[in-house]
Scaffold this motif. Structure first.
Motif, mmCIF file in Angstrom:
data_model
loop_
_atom_site.group_PDB
_atom_site.id
_atom_site.type_symbol
_atom_site.label_atom_id
_atom_site.label_comp_id
_atom_site.label_asym_id
_atom_site.label_seq_id
_atom_site.Cartn_x
_atom_site.Cartn_y
_atom_site.Cartn_z
ATOM 1 N N LEU A 159 -13.627 12.167 5.149
ATOM 2 C CA LEU A 159 -14.413 13.403 5.109
ATOM 3 C C LEU A 159 -13.423 14.550 5.032
ATOM 4 C CD1 LEU A 159 -17.053 15.042 5.331
ATOM 5 C CD2 LEU A 159 -16.746 14.981 7.818
ATOM 6 N N ILE A 160 -13.561 15.370 3.997
ATOM 7 C CA ILE A 160 -12.650 16.485 3.774
ATOM 8 C C ILE A 160 -13.443 17.784 3.705
ATOM 9 C CG2 ILE A 160 -10.960 17.530 2.216
ATOM 10 C CD1 ILE A 160 -9.916 15.066 3.588
ATOM 11 N N ALA A 166 -8.300 27.633 5.097
ATOM 12 C CA ALA A 166 -7.942 26.300 5.554
ATOM 13 C C ALA A 166 -6.965 26.329 6.726
ATOM 14 C CB ALA A 166 -7.352 25.494 4.393
ATOM 15 N N THR A 167 -5.995 27.225 6.703
ATOM 16 C CA THR A 167 -5.001 27.277 7.776
ATOM 17 C C THR A 167 -5.652 27.593 9.116
ATOM 18 O OG1 THR A 167 -3.267 27.969 6.237
ATOM 19 C CG2 THR A 167 -2.891 28.398 8.571
ATOM 20 N N ASP A 168 -6.539 28.592 9.130
ATOM 21 C CA ASP A 168 -7.232 28.950 10.372
ATOM 22 C C ASP A 168 -8.139 27.820 10.838
ATOM 23 O OD1 ASP A 168 -6.021 31.440 10.337
ATOM 24 O OD2 ASP A 168 -7.682 32.383 9.255
ATOM 25 N N VAL A 178 -10.965 17.908 16.431
ATOM 26 C CA VAL A 178 -11.937 17.484 15.423
ATOM 27 C C VAL A 178 -11.216 16.602 14.401
ATOM 28 C CG1 VAL A 178 -13.442 18.247 13.549
ATOM 29 C CG2 VAL A 178 -13.428 19.488 15.718
ATOM 30 N N PRO A 179 -11.622 15.344 14.244
ATOM 31 C CA PRO A 179 -10.898 14.395 13.394
ATOM 32 C C PRO A 179 -11.285 14.466 11.917
ATOM 33 C CG PRO A 179 -12.708 13.269 14.458
ATOM 34 C CD PRO A 179 -12.756 14.706 14.948
ATOM 35 N N VAL A 180 -11.135 15.647 11.318
ATOM 36 C CA VAL A 180 -11.540 15.862 9.932
ATOM 37 C C VAL A 180 -10.438 16.618 9.199
ATOM 38 C CG1 VAL A 180 -13.238 16.995 8.420
ATOM 39 C CG2 VAL A 180 -13.997 15.851 10.504
ATOM 40 N N GLY A 181 -10.163 16.210 7.951
ATOM 41 C CA GLY A 181 -9.135 16.859 7.160
ATOM 42 C C GLY A 181 -9.620 18.152 6.530
ATOM 43 N N VAL A 182 -8.686 19.074 6.266
ATOM 44 C CA VAL A 182 -9.010 20.380 5.672
ATOM 45 C C VAL A 182 -8.038 20.650 4.527
ATOM 46 C CG1 VAL A 182 -9.344 22.839 6.081
ATOM 47 C CG2 VAL A 182 -9.730 21.212 7.940
ATOM 48 N N VAL A 187 -13.787 27.909 -2.559
ATOM 49 C CA VAL A 187 -15.200 27.705 -2.228
ATOM 50 C C VAL A 187 -15.310 26.661 -1.116
ATOM 51 C CG1 VAL A 187 -17.466 26.995 -3.077
ATOM 52 C CG2 VAL A 187 -15.908 28.248 -4.587
ATOM 53 N N ALA A 188 -16.038 26.997 -0.060
ATOM 54 C CA ALA A 188 -16.218 26.071 1.062
ATOM 55 C C ALA A 188 -17.144 24.926 0.655
ATOM 56 C CB ALA A 188 -16.789 26.799 2.269
ATOM 57 N N SER A 189 -16.734 23.694 0.966
ATOM 58 C CA SER A 189 -17.560 22.535 0.658
ATOM 59 C C SER A 189 -17.109 21.344 1.497
ATOM 60 C CB SER A 189 -17.494 22.178 -0.835
ATOM 61 O OG SER A 189 -16.186 21.750 -1.180
#
Length: 206
Positions: A159-160, A166-168, A178-182, A187-189
């Protein structure tokens, strides 16, 4: 924290569930109704006590300025939100407060297709501009996680979150655990890669 569920939102639960079956080879099981907010869902286990919730409007509820109305106005299914669970909301509230965000605890519930009432508390976070990058942070107040009753056959690979800040967002995720990649994107998605009966596929992004 651990990943709890993904929300694939649609204007038709039947059509979205059929599309998911086409992609995965798995028939989602009936989840139940979200009373007062105008929605219902179908669920599929993603393993590791996580699940996918396919949300759609509930025809038995009035879609008046609520989540059901939002769903009814969608033009196609969208991976809209993701939720993480924690046994105690207090540490997350403290972290968010240090970032300048006001929070409140909102109770929620859903009646399963078998008539069982599931109850939880979620944090409502005000004053942020992370859009769908801000996870739903919840704690369950009833026993029996929905993933244990949802049909199996699928596994979440990744899940990305794509986001212009993204840095913040990465910094916040690290503090909240939170175990999710950024990744950086204008555009946010959300993008989920899932392995089903026909192999791996990607849910359409927001």
């Amino acid at each position: 924290m651990k990943l709890d569920h993904l929300v694939w939102a649609s204007n038709s639960l039947e059509n979205a569930a059929a599309e998911f079956e086409r992609l995965s080879g798995v028939v989602a099981g009936s989840g139940g109704r979200h009373l007062t907010i105008g929605s219902r869902n179908a669920l599929t286990s993603l393993e590791n006590e996580a699940y996918l919730a396919i949300d759609g409007p509930d025809p038995l509820q009035e879609p008046a300025d609520n989540y059901g109305a939002f769903l009814a106005n969608l033009t196609s299914p969208v991976l809209w939100r993701f939720a993480v669970q924690t046994p105690d909301l207090a540490p997350a509230r403290g972290i968010l407060a240090r970032h300048g965000f006001e929070t409140s605890v909102k109770p929620g519930s859903r009646t399963t297709s078998g008539g069982r009432l599931l109850e939880w508390d979620t944090l409502t976070v005000a004053g942020h501009d992370f859009d769908l990058g801000m996870p739903i942070i919840k704690t369950w107040r009833t026993d029996g996680h929905p993933s244990s009753e949802a049909p199996g056959g699928c596994r979440l690979i990744s899940l990305i979150v794509s986001h212009p800040r993204a840095t913040d967002l990465k910094r916040l995720y690290e503090e909240l655990d939170v175990p999710v990649g950024v990744v950086e994107h204008p555009v946010a998605s959300l993008t989920a890669v899932i392995e089903g009966q026909f192999g791996r596929f990607t849910l359409p992004a927001a």
